[in-house]
Scaffold this active site. Structure first.
Site, PDB file in Angstrom:
ATOM      1  N   HIS A   1       0.821  -1.213   0.000  1.00 37.70           N
ATOM      2  CA  HIS A   1       0.000   0.000   0.000  1.00 37.70           C
ATOM      3  C   HIS A   1       0.853   1.260   0.000  1.00 37.70           C
ATOM      4  O   HIS A   1       1.960   1.296   0.524  1.00 37.70           O
ATOM      5  CB  HIS A   1      -0.975   0.003   1.181  1.00 37.70           C
ATOM      6  CG  HIS A   1      -0.326  -0.107   2.522  1.00 37.70           C
ATOM      7  ND1 HIS A   1      -0.926  -0.743   3.575  1.00 37.70           N
ATOM      8  CD2 HIS A   1       0.855   0.334   3.002  1.00 37.70           C
ATOM      9  CE1 HIS A   1      -0.154  -0.673   4.635  1.00 37.70           C
ATOM     10  NE2 HIS A   1       0.939  -0.019   4.312  1.00 37.70           N
ATOM     11  N   ASN A   2       0.328   2.288  -0.669  1.00 36.61           N
ATOM     12  CA  ASN A   2       0.955   3.622  -0.754  1.00 36.61           C
ATOM     13  C   ASN A   2       2.224   3.651  -1.589  1.00 36.61           C
ATOM     14  O   ASN A   2       2.919   4.682  -1.634  1.00 36.61           O
ATOM     15  CB  ASN A   2       1.294   4.192   0.630  1.00 36.61           C
ATOM     16  CG  ASN A   2       0.096   4.314   1.533  1.00 36.61           C
ATOM     17  OD1 ASN A   2      -1.044   4.314   1.073  1.00 36.61           O
ATOM     18  ND2 ASN A   2       0.330   4.409   2.832  1.00 36.61           N
TER      19      ASN A   2
END
Length: 354
Positions: A259-260
């Site tokens: 994620h991110n």
């Protein structure tokens, strides 16, 4: 049973046309009218194939080849070939030239086609009434397209694919069999090979009084134009910002992107790489197979990471790093050499610690 031919040969190209396509030189004595309709290795080529020679390890194959045309890199421009070879081409970059020839002779191999061989929407697919599909979209059997999904013309959605609510898919994309998309926005000409999973929540927990407590992941996955992602790779949606894959980036099979993560344009990420959450991979980075990238680090533009490396800190732009932990290649090689010398001295001294 007849042999399986998945990419039939077409009319082919004359050697002269191939030379024009690749900007290669036709060696003196070649038959520039010789027609080529296939590509093959030196050992398996026949008289209508073109084969490439760019490595001395294959000299024996070159001497025995039955190819109709040989493509040589410039450093082997004067290398002799069997008399039965009708034509020889010399290119500044044989690899690029060979790839261009392949794309021209076999355009159907550039992107996955519909498995069911159809050019319509299958009656066995489930498409929510609020989804919007432009004309020319192909949806194969047992695909599921959820509410408020939008898909651009020329896109193929493979058998058993699942496109969850609200996803956006651009034009001329290829969504392979068994792909699962949620919370995702795709640009044009994106290729997702079978089994890709994108948009599921990332791995996020905090320690609470009763054990691990889940943190919400409310970001998206944004995949820009001309990205290709290999089979069974996974891309987690962002937690509080989007996970982004920049245009033109190519990702191999079985890659994990947390994620991110932000990946720039025209990057190359090879099989079994793992990129932890919130890492930033800038434009033009190349990461070798089975490498790991720690969370919150930045790999600068144009950097190269050797295979089976572990990146636990920031990497400068245009650097070449490798090892565990990863460091500049010169330092890594120096350490490897020193360790080998120490081991050799230990053996010659008669010491045995086993």
């Amino acid at each position: 049973m007849p042999p399986a031919v998945f990419f039939p040969r077409g009319a082919g190209l004359a050697v002269g046309e191939i030379a024009e396509l690749t900007q290669a030189e036709i060696r003196e004595g070649s038959d520039d009218a010789c027609r080529i309709d296939g590509i093959a290795s030196l050992s398996e080529a026949n008289r209508t194939d073109i084969a490439m020679f760019d490595n001395v390890r294959y000299e024996a194959d070159l001497d025995t080849t039955h190819a109709g045309c040989i493509l040589l890199s410039r450093r082997y421009a004067t290398r002799s070939v069997p008399q039965r070879v009708a034509a020889v081409l010399v290119a500044p970059d044989a690899g690029k030239a060979f790839a261009a020839i392949g794309r021209t002779l076999f355009p159907a191999a550039l992107a996955p086609e519909a498995v069911a061989g159809t050019d319509t929407i299958s009656v066995k697919a489930h498409i929510d009434e609020t989804a919007h599909l432009e004309d020319g979209v192909v949806v194969e059997p047992f695909a599921v397209i959820g509410p408020n999904v939008a898909i651009g013309r020329g896109t193929i959605v493979g058998a058993g694919a699942q496109i969850a609510a609200g996803c956006r898919i651009g034009r001329d994309c290829r969504i392979g069999a068994g792909v699962s998309l949620s919370h995702s926005l795709l640009g044009n000409r994106v290729i997702l090979h079978p089994g890709v999973k994108a948009g599921q929540d990332g791995f996020g927990y905090v320690v609470g009084p009763k054990g691990l407590e889940k943190t919400v992941q409310i970001g998206r996955v944004v995949i820009q134009d001309d990205v290709e992602i290999g089979a069974n790779s996974t891309i987690d949606r962002g937690a509080v910002r989007d996970t982004i894959i920049g245009e033109g980036t190519k990702i191999d099979n079985q890659v994990q992107i947390g994620h991110n993560v932000v990946i720039g344009r025209s990057c190359v990420i090879v099989s079994q790489v793992g990129i932890s959450g919130s890492a930033t991979i800038e434009d033009g980075v190349m990461i070798g197979g089975q490498s790991g990238v720690n969370g919150h680090v930045t790999i600068g533009a144009g950097a190269q990471i050797a295979a089976v490396s572990s990146v636990n800190g920031d990497v400068p732009a245009r650097a070449r790093w490798g090892g565990v932990p990863a460091k500049p290649v010169r330092d890594w090689f120096r350490e490897v050499t020193l360790l080998a010398e120490l081991a050799k001295k230990r053996r010659s001294s008669g010491r045995n610690d086993e």
